[in-house]
Write a protein that holds these residues in place. Structure first.
Motif, PDB file in Angstrom:
ATOM      1  N   MET A  41      11.698 112.582 -61.890  1.00 25.75           N
ATOM      2  CA  MET A  41      12.310 113.031 -63.139  1.00 25.75           C
ATOM      3  C   MET A  41      12.060 112.024 -64.257  1.00 25.75           C
ATOM      4  O   MET A  41      11.705 112.401 -65.375  1.00 25.75           O
ATOM      5  CB  MET A  41      13.820 113.220 -62.953  1.00 25.75           C
ATOM      6  N   ARG A  42      12.250 110.745 -63.964  1.00 30.97           N
ATOM      7  CA  ARG A  42      12.108 109.716 -64.999  1.00 30.97           C
ATOM      8  C   ARG A  42      10.683 109.655 -65.537  1.00 30.97           C
ATOM      9  O   ARG A  42      10.469 109.628 -66.755  1.00 30.97           O
ATOM     10  CB  ARG A  42      12.548 108.345 -64.468  1.00 30.97           C
ATOM     11  N   ILE A  46       9.367 110.521 -69.454  1.00 26.66           N
ATOM     12  CA  ILE A  46       8.534 109.646 -70.284  1.00 26.66           C
ATOM     13  C   ILE A  46       7.270 110.374 -70.728  1.00 26.66           C
ATOM     14  O   ILE A  46       6.860 110.285 -71.889  1.00 26.66           O
ATOM     15  CB  ILE A  46       8.175 108.351 -69.521  1.00 26.66           C
ATOM     16  N   ASN A  47       6.657 111.110 -69.801  1.00 30.62           N
ATOM     17  CA  ASN A  47       5.403 111.802 -70.095  1.00 30.62           C
ATOM     18  C   ASN A  47       5.602 113.127 -70.825  1.00 30.62           C
ATOM     19  O   ASN A  47       4.638 113.701 -71.336  1.00 30.62           O
ATOM     20  CB  ASN A  47       4.617 112.037 -68.805  1.00 30.62           C
ATOM     21  N   GLY A  48       6.836 113.617 -70.881  1.00 32.93           N
ATOM     22  CA  GLY A  48       7.100 114.883 -71.561  1.00 32.93           C
ATOM     23  C   GLY A  48       6.529 116.081 -70.831  1.00 32.93           C
ATOM     24  O   GLY A  48       5.988 116.996 -71.460  1.00 32.93           O
ATOM     25  N   THR A  97       4.637 103.807 -65.571  1.00 31.56           N
ATOM     26  CA  THR A  97       4.310 104.982 -66.374  1.00 31.56           C
ATOM     27  C   THR A  97       3.787 104.560 -67.745  1.00 31.56           C
ATOM     28  O   THR A  97       2.936 105.225 -68.320  1.00 31.56           O
ATOM     29  CB  THR A  97       5.539 105.910 -66.480  1.00 31.56           C
ATOM     30  N   LYS A  98       4.255 103.433 -68.243  1.00 34.87           N
ATOM     31  CA  LYS A  98       3.812 102.891 -69.535  1.00 34.87           C
ATOM     32  C   LYS A  98       2.933 101.656 -69.307  1.00 34.87           C
ATOM     33  O   LYS A  98       2.976 100.695 -70.075  1.00 34.87           O
ATOM     34  CB  LYS A  98       5.027 102.493 -70.379  1.00 34.87           C
ATOM     35  N   ARG A 136      -0.070 114.527 -65.568  1.00 35.04           N
ATOM     36  CA  ARG A 136      -1.296 114.661 -66.338  1.00 35.04           C
ATOM     37  C   ARG A 136      -2.005 115.976 -66.051  1.00 35.04           C
ATOM     38  O   ARG A 136      -2.553 116.610 -66.965  1.00 35.04           O
ATOM     39  CB  ARG A 136      -2.197 113.453 -66.100  1.00 35.04           C
ATOM     40  N   LEU A 137      -1.987 116.404 -64.808  1.00 33.49           N
ATOM     41  CA  LEU A 137      -2.555 117.712 -64.477  1.00 33.49           C
ATOM     42  C   LEU A 137      -1.758 118.830 -65.145  1.00 33.49           C
ATOM     43  O   LEU A 137      -2.323 119.729 -65.772  1.00 33.49           O
ATOM     44  CB  LEU A 137      -2.573 117.932 -62.960  1.00 33.49           C
TER      45      LEU A 137
END
Length: 146
Positions: A41-42, A46-48, A97-98, A136-137
């Protein structure tokens, strides 16, 4: 503007089979299901990634997660609702993630490592890499939620 995108499962079934193999590993790894879903979830926040947020919020609830903890996940660092172990995992999730912003700093690794064994660290890091790949996919190929 909606653009037609490819179906990765049809276009590259071997790649999707490999991704699902890692997914199967994660489902049976050293981490508990609730923590796995919080991490998913987190990273998806972050990635939207709407597709993954929809999917994993449902999975988190099935794993026993509460609505309040899901609502406060975006501010995990200031909430008392998460354990120190969960906060460590979420900090590692944010950092990886960042990763282009911070390159997974040594001091954070040391802090997170206090809560996880070598195997758990490897599993957590693999989980974070996997959900980022799924995000990303889903985002780039416009997977539809719901």
């Amino acid at each position: 503007m909606k653009t037609d995108r490819i179906d990765a499962y049809k276009a590259a079934p071997e790649a999707m089979k490999a991704m699902m193999g890692v997914e199967e590993y994660i489902q049976n790894c050293s981490l508990d299901g609730g923590l796995i879903e919080l991490v998913r979830m987190r990273a998806s926040q972050i990635n939207g990634c709407a597709f993954c947020l929809d999917l994993h919020s449902k999975d988190a609830r099935k794993a026993g997660e509460t609505e309040q903890r899901l609502y406060l996940l975006d501010a995990w660092y200031e909430s008392h609702l998460y354990s120190e172990r969960e906060k460590a995992a979420l900090a590692w999730t944010d950092a990886l993630t960042k990763i282009s912003e911070n390159h997974a700093p040594d001091e954070l690794f040391v802090d997170v490592r206090e809560h996880f064994s070598d195997r758990e660290m490897a599993d957590l890091t693999t989980l974070i890499a996997l959900i980022n790949a799924w995000n990303r996919l889903a985002i780039s190929l416009r997977y539809q939620h719901g």
